[in-house]
Scaffold this motif. Sequence first.
Motif, PDB file in Angstrom:
ATOM      1  N   HIS A 140       0.791  -1.234   0.350  1.00 22.41           N
ATOM      2  CA  HIS A 140      -0.442   0.068   0.355  1.00 22.41           C
ATOM      3  C   HIS A 140       1.085   0.596  -0.154  1.00 22.41           C
ATOM      4  CE1 HIS A 140      -3.945  -2.641   0.867  1.00 22.41           C
ATOM      5  NE2 HIS A 140      -3.539  -3.023   1.380  1.00 22.41           N
ATOM      6  N   GLY A 141       2.339   0.791   0.707  1.00 25.28           N
ATOM      7  CA  GLY A 141       3.150   2.303   1.003  1.00 25.28           C
ATOM      8  C   GLY A 141       3.599   2.821  -0.691  1.00 25.28           C
ATOM      9  N   VAL A 142       2.992   2.028  -1.537  1.00 25.18           N
ATOM     10  CA  VAL A 142       4.485   1.356  -2.834  1.00 25.18           C
ATOM     11  C   VAL A 142       3.807   3.046  -3.769  1.00 25.18           C
ATOM     12  CG1 VAL A 142       5.416   0.619  -4.587  1.00 25.18           C
ATOM     13  CG2 VAL A 142       5.391  -0.382  -2.408  1.00 25.18           C
ATOM     14  N   SER A 143       4.423   3.620  -4.066  1.00 22.13           N
ATOM     15  CA  SER A 143       3.547   4.028  -5.207  1.00 22.13           C
ATOM     16  C   SER A 143       4.753   4.900  -6.630  1.00 22.13           C
ATOM     17  CB  SER A 143       3.702   6.101  -4.652  1.00 22.13           C
ATOM     18  OG  SER A 143       4.655   6.912  -4.805  1.00 22.13           O
ATOM     19  N   TYR A 144       4.444   5.218  -7.904  1.00 21.10           N
ATOM     20  CA  TYR A 144       4.982   4.768  -8.448  1.00 21.10           C
ATOM     21  C   TYR A 144       5.572   6.040  -9.712  1.00 21.10           C
ATOM     22  CZ  TYR A 144       5.620  -0.329  -7.852  1.00 21.10           C
ATOM     23  OH  TYR A 144       5.688  -1.790  -6.811  1.00 21.10           O
TER      24      TYR A 144
END
Length: 97
Positions: free
Chosen positions: A31-35
């Motif tokens: 959930h904390g990963v942003s691309y």
Amino acid sequence: MSLKSVVTGARLCVAPLRQAAAARLSTSARHGVSYSPVPKPLQGKMKLFQTDNGLPVHVRGGPLDKMLYAITAVVCTVGLIECFHVYYVLSYTAKKD
């Protein structure tokens, strides 16, 4: 009660707790990963190479891809022939007089 049965009972209780903790960690980490967004030219190439148009992937890029594929095939063929030539020369050396 023996010590062995207590240890076995503790292992049986701890194993499901470890699995549940690992599952929570793996889902919460996603959930904390942003691309970063994909650039427009790359999106176009992705659409070109992922569509099913009946062409193999190595020729979907047009004439340049066909030329690069042909050059690669020729270089590999020449390399294979040279490899067998080296084996032949090493196997049958010239006779010394």
